[in-house]
Design a protein around this motif. Structure first.
Motif, PDB file in Angstrom:
ATOM      1  N   ILE A  94      -1.022  -2.982  -2.221  1.00 60.68           N
ATOM      2  CA  ILE A  94      -0.517  -4.529  -1.132  1.00 60.68           C
ATOM      3  C   ILE A  94       0.371  -3.862   0.051  1.00 60.68           C
ATOM      4  O   ILE A  94       1.674  -4.005  -0.187  1.00 60.68           O
ATOM      5  N   ILE A  95       0.516  -3.189   1.544  1.00 64.02           N
ATOM      6  CA  ILE A  95       1.522  -2.720   1.933  1.00 64.02           C
ATOM      7  C   ILE A  95       1.687  -4.010   3.434  1.00 64.02           C
ATOM      8  O   ILE A  95       0.436  -3.767   4.034  1.00 64.02           O
ATOM      9  N   LEU A  96       2.709  -4.453   4.160  1.00 67.53           N
ATOM     10  CA  LEU A  96       2.994  -4.910   4.872  1.00 67.53           C
ATOM     11  C   LEU A  96       3.638  -5.153   5.480  1.00 67.53           C
ATOM     12  O   LEU A  96       5.531  -5.507   4.976  1.00 67.53           O
ATOM     13  N   PHE A  97       4.101  -4.008   6.034  1.00 72.35           N
ATOM     14  CA  PHE A  97       5.941  -3.934   7.418  1.00 72.35           C
ATOM     15  C   PHE A  97       6.113  -3.280   5.899  1.00 72.35           C
ATOM     16  O   PHE A  97       6.040  -2.098   5.555  1.00 72.35           O
ATOM     17  N   MET A 136      -5.285  -2.916   1.771  1.00 67.72           N
ATOM     18  CA  MET A 136      -5.416  -3.086   0.485  1.00 67.72           C
ATOM     19  C   MET A 136      -5.836  -1.619   0.497  1.00 67.72           C
ATOM     20  O   MET A 136      -6.989  -0.690   0.904  1.00 67.72           O
ATOM     21  N   TYR A 170       7.112  -4.078   3.212  1.00 68.71           N
ATOM     22  CA  TYR A 170       6.314  -5.182   2.220  1.00 68.71           C
ATOM     23  C   TYR A 170       5.292  -4.491   1.550  1.00 68.71           C
ATOM     24  O   TYR A 170       5.353  -4.256   1.804  1.00 68.71           O
ATOM     25  N   VAL A 171       6.288  -3.891   0.098  1.00 69.45           N
ATOM     26  CA  VAL A 171       4.944  -3.284  -1.261  1.00 69.45           C
ATOM     27  C   VAL A 171       4.630  -3.807  -2.224  1.00 69.45           C
ATOM     28  O   VAL A 171       6.121  -4.544  -2.456  1.00 69.45           O
ATOM     29  N   THR A 172       3.682  -4.679  -2.510  1.00 69.77           N
ATOM     30  CA  THR A 172       3.378  -5.374  -3.885  1.00 69.77           C
ATOM     31  C   THR A 172       2.011  -4.318  -4.297  1.00 69.77           C
ATOM     32  O   THR A 172       1.178  -3.737  -3.915  1.00 69.77           O
TER      33      THR A 172
END
Length: 253
Positions: free
Chosen positions: A172-175, A1, A177-179
């Motif tokens: 938020i960066i999950l591999f 985060m 996926y960015v949001t």
């Protein structure tokens, strides 16, 4: 985060926050050569906080490797000034970039309830508390300690007390996926502190380098305590009288 901004306007221009960011960037450029090997090694050997060297708990002549063939030889007679100088040193572009982003997001509002002079002193005291906490974790450590994150941890602790409901926007960066999400400050800061605490407990009794979790913890706790002494009631009252519309209009007064 990764915090990118908050919904918490200020009454005054955050002069001290600007100055602290500038000081960190100038040291990174002039003293540490933007992270180049030789100036980085020199800065770590001469200006970083090395607990065992400061306290004389390591043998004189101890050598620590600083990478690419550079070695620092300690004499067990470290300078007290390293408690301050280490706050303005960093280990990489990512290190300084992350710290300055956190300072930018959370520093202005905390300064807004203190004024620049008090905020600057508050920052230094939180940094000293952070350094003390990390030293106590291992008084014989020969690992150089650098970074503003302990002092900034103090700012985050103060922010959690002052503005628990302020909305903080997080990247938020999950591999792949960015949001972005918006959460109350107390949720983001509480989660951050819990991570530091769990990670810090996991390092007890272990040597070596890595993240100075106990500096983060010590700084955060210092901020929670010191904010009660450093906040100015008249500035708090002035902020409370402003509606969000007025806050936006008066942001840079």
């Amino acid at each position: 985060m990764i915090p990118i901004r908050d919904e918490n306007p200020t009454l005054r221009r955050p002069i001290a926050t600007y100055i602290l960011i500038a000081m960190n960037l100038i040291v990174w450029a002039v003293v540490q050569g933007f992270g180049l090997t030789e100036p980085m090694a020199y800065s770590l050997c001469n200006y970083a906080l090395i607990p065992g060297d400061l306290l004389g708990t390591i043998q004189s002549g101890t050598q620590i490797a600083l990478g690419d063939g550079w070695v620092c030889q300690l004499d067990g007679d470290g300078e007290l000034s390293s408690l301050i100088s280490s706050m303005f040193l960093h280990g990489s572009w990512l290190h300084i970039g992350g710290n300055m982003l956190f300072l930018w997001v959370f520093g202005d509002n905390v300064e807004d309830v203190m004024g620049p002079g008090r905020f600057f002193l508050f920052y230094l005291l939180c940094g000293l508390a952070a350094a003390s906490a990390q030293i106590l974790q291992d008084v014989s450590s020969a690992v150089p300690m650098v970074g503003a994150s302990g002092a900034i941890g103090g700012i985050m602790g103060a922010y959690a007390i002052l503005f628990p409901r302020a909305r903080v926007h997080l990247l938020i960066i999950l591999f792949f996926y960015v949001t972005t999400v918006s959460v109350p400050a107390i949720l983001m800061l509480g989660y951050w502190f819990l991570l530091q605490l769990l990670s810090g407990v996991g390092t007890l009794g272990q040597g070596g380098g890595g993240v100075a979790f106990w500096a983060h913890i010590g700084g955060f706790v210092a901020g929670v305590v010191l904010i009660m002494l450093f906040r100015r009631p008249e500035l708090m009252q002035a902020r409370s009288r402003l509606t969000p519309k007025h806050q936006a209009r008066h942001r840079w007064m």
